[in-house]
Design a protein around this motif. Structure first.
Motif, PDB file in Angstrom:
ATOM      1  N   LYS A 200      13.217   1.096 -21.743  1.00 12.65           N
ATOM      2  CA  LYS A 200      11.822   0.636 -21.851  1.00 12.65           C
ATOM      3  C   LYS A 200      11.221   0.415 -20.463  1.00 12.65           C
ATOM      4  CE  LYS A 200       8.168  -0.785 -24.045  1.00 12.65           C
ATOM      5  NZ  LYS A 200       7.334   0.155 -24.810  1.00 12.65           N
ATOM      6  N   ALA A 201      12.001  -0.160 -19.559  1.00 10.43           N
ATOM      7  CA  ALA A 201      11.520  -0.363 -18.186  1.00 10.43           C
ATOM      8  C   ALA A 201      11.239   0.985 -17.523  1.00 10.43           C
ATOM      9  CB  ALA A 201      12.536  -1.166 -17.386  1.00 10.43           C
ATOM     10  N   HIS A 202      12.111   1.969 -17.730  1.00  5.80           N
ATOM     11  CA  HIS A 202      11.910   3.307 -17.161  1.00  5.80           C
ATOM     12  C   HIS A 202      10.627   3.929 -17.705  1.00  5.80           C
ATOM     13  CE1 HIS A 202      16.533   3.898 -16.485  1.00  5.80           C
ATOM     14  NE2 HIS A 202      16.013   3.003 -15.670  1.00  5.80           N
ATOM     15  N   GLU A 203      10.466   3.865 -19.012  1.00  8.18           N
ATOM     16  CA  GLU A 203       9.292   4.437 -19.677  1.00  8.18           C
ATOM     17  C   GLU A 203       8.008   3.803 -19.138  1.00  8.18           C
ATOM     18  OE1 GLU A 203       7.542   3.523 -24.011  1.00  8.18           O
ATOM     19  OE2 GLU A 203       9.546   4.420 -24.033  1.00  8.18           O
ATOM     20  N   THR A 204       8.003   2.489 -19.031  1.00 14.60           N
ATOM     21  CA  THR A 204       6.825   1.774 -18.539  1.00 14.60           C
ATOM     22  C   THR A 204       6.544   2.108 -17.082  1.00 14.60           C
ATOM     23  OG1 THR A 204       7.226  -0.004 -20.112  1.00 14.60           O
ATOM     24  CG2 THR A 204       5.810  -0.522 -18.228  1.00 14.60           C
ATOM     25  N   ALA A 205       7.596   2.172 -16.276  1.00 17.01           N
ATOM     26  CA  ALA A 205       7.431   2.513 -14.861  1.00 17.01           C
ATOM     27  C   ALA A 205       6.761   3.878 -14.726  1.00 17.01           C
ATOM     28  CB  ALA A 205       8.789   2.503 -14.156  1.00 17.01           C
ATOM     29  N   LEU A 206       7.236   4.851 -15.477  1.00 15.39           N
ATOM     30  CA  LEU A 206       6.639   6.193 -15.424  1.00 15.39           C
ATOM     31  C   LEU A 206       5.175   6.174 -15.864  1.00 15.39           C
ATOM     32  CD1 LEU A 206       9.387   8.686 -16.631  1.00 15.39           C
ATOM     33  CD2 LEU A 206       8.123   8.729 -14.469  1.00 15.39           C
ATOM     34  N   GLN A 207       4.877   5.443 -16.919  1.00 17.30           N
ATOM     35  CA  GLN A 207       3.499   5.345 -17.396  1.00 17.30           C
ATOM     36  C   GLN A 207       2.579   4.753 -16.329  1.00 17.30           C
ATOM     37  OE1 GLN A 207       3.942   3.005 -20.964  1.00 17.30           O
ATOM     38  NE2 GLN A 207       4.554   4.765 -22.203  1.00 17.30           N
TER      39      GLN A 207
ATOM     40  N   GLN B  98       0.816  -1.211   0.000  1.00 18.15           N
ATOM     41  CA  GLN B  98       0.000   0.000   0.000  1.00 18.15           C
ATOM     42  C   GLN B  98       0.853   1.266   0.000  1.00 18.15           C
ATOM     43  OE1 GLN B  98      -2.636   0.379   3.382  1.00 18.15           O
ATOM     44  NE2 GLN B  98      -4.208   1.313   2.113  1.00 18.15           N
ATOM     45  N   ASN B  99       1.972   1.238   0.702  1.00 20.31           N
ATOM     46  CA  ASN B  99       2.809   2.435   0.772  1.00 20.31           C
ATOM     47  C   ASN B  99       3.899   2.455  -0.296  1.00 20.31           C
ATOM     48  OD1 ASN B  99       4.643   0.554   1.680  1.00 20.31           O
ATOM     49  ND2 ASN B  99       5.197   1.666   3.542  1.00 20.31           N
ATOM     50  N   GLY B 100       3.857   1.495  -1.245  1.00 25.06           N
ATOM     51  CA  GLY B 100       4.906   1.407  -2.255  1.00 25.06           C
ATOM     52  C   GLY B 100       4.437   1.516  -3.687  1.00 25.06           C
ATOM     53  N   GLY B 101       3.251   2.041  -3.896  1.00 27.11           N
ATOM     54  CA  GLY B 101       2.712   2.146  -5.249  1.00 27.11           C
ATOM     55  C   GLY B 101       3.489   3.073  -6.160  1.00 27.11           C
ATOM     56  N   HIS B 102       4.455   3.773  -5.620  1.00 26.67           N
ATOM     57  CA  HIS B 102       5.273   4.703  -6.407  1.00 26.67           C
ATOM     58  C   HIS B 102       6.606   4.091  -6.823  1.00 26.67           C
ATOM     59  CE1 HIS B 102       6.937   4.884  -2.412  1.00 26.67           C
ATOM     60  NE2 HIS B 102       8.010   5.497  -2.903  1.00 26.67           N
ATOM     61  N   ARG B 103       6.856   2.829  -6.439  1.00 30.09           N
ATOM     62  CA  ARG B 103       8.177   2.270  -6.709  1.00 30.09           C
ATOM     63  C   ARG B 103       8.109   0.909  -7.387  1.00 30.09           C
ATOM     64  NH1 ARG B 103       8.024   1.517  -0.780  1.00 30.09           N
ATOM     65  NH2 ARG B 103       8.161  -0.730  -0.380  1.00 30.09           N
ATOM     66  N   ALA B 104       9.254   0.535  -7.970  1.00 31.27           N
ATOM     67  CA  ALA B 104       9.394  -0.766  -8.629  1.00 31.27           C
ATOM     68  C   ALA B 104      10.857  -1.161  -8.567  1.00 31.27           C
ATOM     69  CB  ALA B 104       8.921  -0.695 -10.083  1.00 31.27           C
TER      70      ALA B 104
ATOM     71  N   ALA C 168      30.295  -8.997  -2.855  1.00 27.41           N
ATOM     72  CA  ALA C 168      29.332  -7.984  -2.426  1.00 27.41           C
ATOM     73  C   ALA C 168      28.348  -7.647  -3.542  1.00 27.41           C
ATOM     74  CB  ALA C 168      30.075  -6.723  -2.005  1.00 27.41           C
ATOM     75  N   THR C 169      27.228  -7.070  -3.156  1.00 25.36           N
ATOM     76  CA  THR C 169      26.285  -6.512  -4.118  1.00 25.36           C
ATOM     77  C   THR C 169      26.164  -5.024  -3.835  1.00 25.36           C
ATOM     78  OG1 THR C 169      24.154  -6.845  -5.209  1.00 25.36           O
ATOM     79  CG2 THR C 169      24.114  -6.811  -2.809  1.00 25.36           C
ATOM     80  N   ILE C 170      25.886  -4.275  -4.881  1.00 28.96           N
ATOM     81  CA  ILE C 170      25.680  -2.835  -4.782  1.00 28.96           C
ATOM     82  C   ILE C 170      24.193  -2.567  -5.002  1.00 28.96           C
ATOM     83  CG2 ILE C 170      26.304  -0.555  -5.697  1.00 28.96           C
ATOM     84  CD1 ILE C 170      28.667  -2.066  -4.454  1.00 28.96           C
ATOM     85  N   ILE C 171      23.599  -1.777  -4.111  1.00 26.26           N
ATOM     86  CA  ILE C 171      22.198  -1.398  -4.203  1.00 26.26           C
ATOM     87  C   ILE C 171      22.135  -0.012  -4.846  1.00 26.26           C
ATOM     88  CG2 ILE C 171      20.035  -0.999  -2.950  1.00 26.26           C
ATOM     89  CD1 ILE C 171      21.122  -3.835  -2.556  1.00 26.26           C
ATOM     90  N   TYR C 172      21.303   0.115  -5.868  1.00 24.87           N
ATOM     91  CA  TYR C 172      21.126   1.378  -6.588  1.00 24.87           C
ATOM     92  C   TYR C 172      19.671   1.839  -6.512  1.00 24.87           C
ATOM     93  CZ  TYR C 172      25.590   0.591  -9.010  1.00 24.87           C
ATOM     94  OH  TYR C 172      26.903   0.403  -9.311  1.00 24.87           O
ATOM     95  N   TYR C 173      19.486   3.151  -6.696  1.00 28.46           N
ATOM     96  CA  TYR C 173      18.141   3.704  -6.830  1.00 28.46           C
ATOM     97  C   TYR C 173      18.178   4.823  -7.865  1.00 28.46           C
ATOM     98  CZ  TYR C 173      19.537   7.810  -4.138  1.00 28.46           C
ATOM     99  OH  TYR C 173      20.163   8.957  -3.725  1.00 28.46           O
ATOM    100  N   LYS C 174      17.008   5.098  -8.421  1.00 28.49           N
ATOM    101  CA  LYS C 174      16.874   6.201  -9.364  1.00 28.49           C
ATOM    102  C   LYS C 174      15.493   6.810  -9.225  1.00 28.49           C
ATOM    103  CE  LYS C 174      16.966   7.570 -14.175  1.00 28.49           C
ATOM    104  NZ  LYS C 174      17.633   7.403 -15.435  1.00 28.49           N
ATOM    105  N   ASN C 175      15.449   8.124  -9.070  1.00 25.25           N
ATOM    106  CA  ASN C 175      14.181   8.845  -9.116  1.00 25.25           C
ATOM    107  C   ASN C 175      13.927   9.225 -10.559  1.00 25.25           C
ATOM    108  OD1 ASN C 175      13.317   9.103  -6.299  1.00 25.25           O
ATOM    109  ND2 ASN C 175      15.238  10.207  -6.037  1.00 25.25           N
ATOM    110  N   LEU C 176      12.782   8.847 -11.069  1.00 23.86           N
ATOM    111  CA  LEU C 176      12.470   9.086 -12.490  1.00 23.86           C
ATOM    112  C   LEU C 176      11.904  10.469 -12.750  1.00 23.86           C
ATOM    113  CD1 LEU C 176      10.962   5.626 -13.447  1.00 23.86           C
ATOM    114  CD2 LEU C 176      13.255   6.485 -13.902  1.00 23.86           C
ATOM    115  N   VAL C 177      11.519  11.195 -11.694  1.00 23.83           N
ATOM    116  CA  VAL C 177      10.994  12.545 -11.893  1.00 23.83           C
ATOM    117  C   VAL C 177      11.856  13.563 -11.179  1.00 23.83           C
ATOM    118  CG1 VAL C 177       8.620  11.912 -12.302  1.00 23.83           C
ATOM    119  CG2 VAL C 177       9.376  12.282  -9.954  1.00 23.83           C
TER     120      VAL C 177
ATOM    121  N   GLY D 172       2.999   5.233 -13.120  1.00 29.30           N
ATOM    122  CA  GLY D 172       3.079   6.054 -11.918  1.00 29.30           C
ATOM    123  C   GLY D 172       4.175   5.651 -10.955  1.00 29.30           C
ATOM    124  N   ARG D 173       5.133   4.864 -11.420  1.00 30.43           N
ATOM    125  CA  ARG D 173       6.256   4.444 -10.586  1.00 30.43           C
ATOM    126  C   ARG D 173       7.391   5.427 -10.807  1.00 30.43           C
ATOM    127  NH1 ARG D 173       4.309  -0.286  -7.902  1.00 30.43           N
ATOM    128  NH2 ARG D 173       2.310  -0.584  -8.935  1.00 30.43           N
ATOM    129  N   THR D 174       7.753   6.136  -9.766  1.00 36.79           N
ATOM    130  CA  THR D 174       8.755   7.196  -9.905  1.00 36.79           C
ATOM    131  C   THR D 174      10.083   6.865  -9.243  1.00 36.79           C
ATOM    132  OG1 THR D 174       7.855   8.288  -7.943  1.00 36.79           O
ATOM    133  CG2 THR D 174       7.011   9.006 -10.118  1.00 36.79           C
TER     134      THR D 174
END
Length: 172
Positions: free
Chosen positions: A112-119, A83-89, A163-172, A121-123
């Motif tokens: 394509k994944a970025h474009e679809t995420a934005l469409q 419920q609190n994560g509808g803005h992310r993917a 190790a693994t590296i964790i990344y994030y990106k804000n699309l807006v 509402g995933r920012t």
């Protein structure tokens, strides 16, 4: 190379069965080539088949890259259903067949994944990848930010950990 790039098509897959053999081949190829996508080499076709048959769900979108109708890459967009994560993917399992690397396939799949995420509402997008993989350079070039590093996250066939590296990106 430009000719190859012009022939790359990115499409959403809604039926695994009609593409299962090519997807199995792709997964086995990238695992055997050392990709850290959750499997150890040698990956048996039955195991790869079982994986792909479980991938699609209402919260997972699968994109493939094709050249001359042959699958040469894929990426998944995992939509957060909380419920609190509808803005992310989450971006998962970006793969390019070893014979087709360094032609922009990964970048096109990510775009394509970025474009679809934005469409949808995933920012906010998140992903992780093994420290030292070439994919780290791609993610940084696409504007991803490093959120952190988890040591000993990925195990190899020989028992070593990386190790693994964790990344994030804000699309807006």
């Amino acid at each position: 190379m430009e000719k190859l790039k012009n022939n790359i098509k990115i499409e959403k897959i809604i039926d695994i069965e009609e593409h299962i053999n090519e997807l199995v081949e792709l997964l086995i190829d990238v695992v055997d080539d050392g990709a850290s996508v959750g499997f150890l080499s040698p990956l048996e076709p039955l195991e790869a088949n079982k994986y792909w048959e479980s991938v699609l769900s209402p919260d997972i979108i699968l994109f493939v890259a094709t050249i001359n109708n042959k699958i040469v890459g894929s990426v998944q967009l995992h939509l957060c259903s909380k419920q609190n994560g509808g803005h992310r993917a989450e971006i998962a399992k970006l793969m390019t067949h070893s014979n087709y690397r360094r032609h922009g396939i990964g970048r096109l799949l990510m775009e394509k994944a970025h474009e679809t995420a934005l469409q949808m509402g995933r920012t906010l997008l998140v992903l992780d990848t093994r420290e030292g993989d070439l994919s780290n350079l791609l993610y940084i070039s696409l504007g991803y930010n490093v959120a952190g590093r988890i040591p000993a996250y990925t195990k190899f066939e020989n028992g070593d950990f990386e190790a693994t590296i964790i990344y994030y990106k804000n699309l807006v």
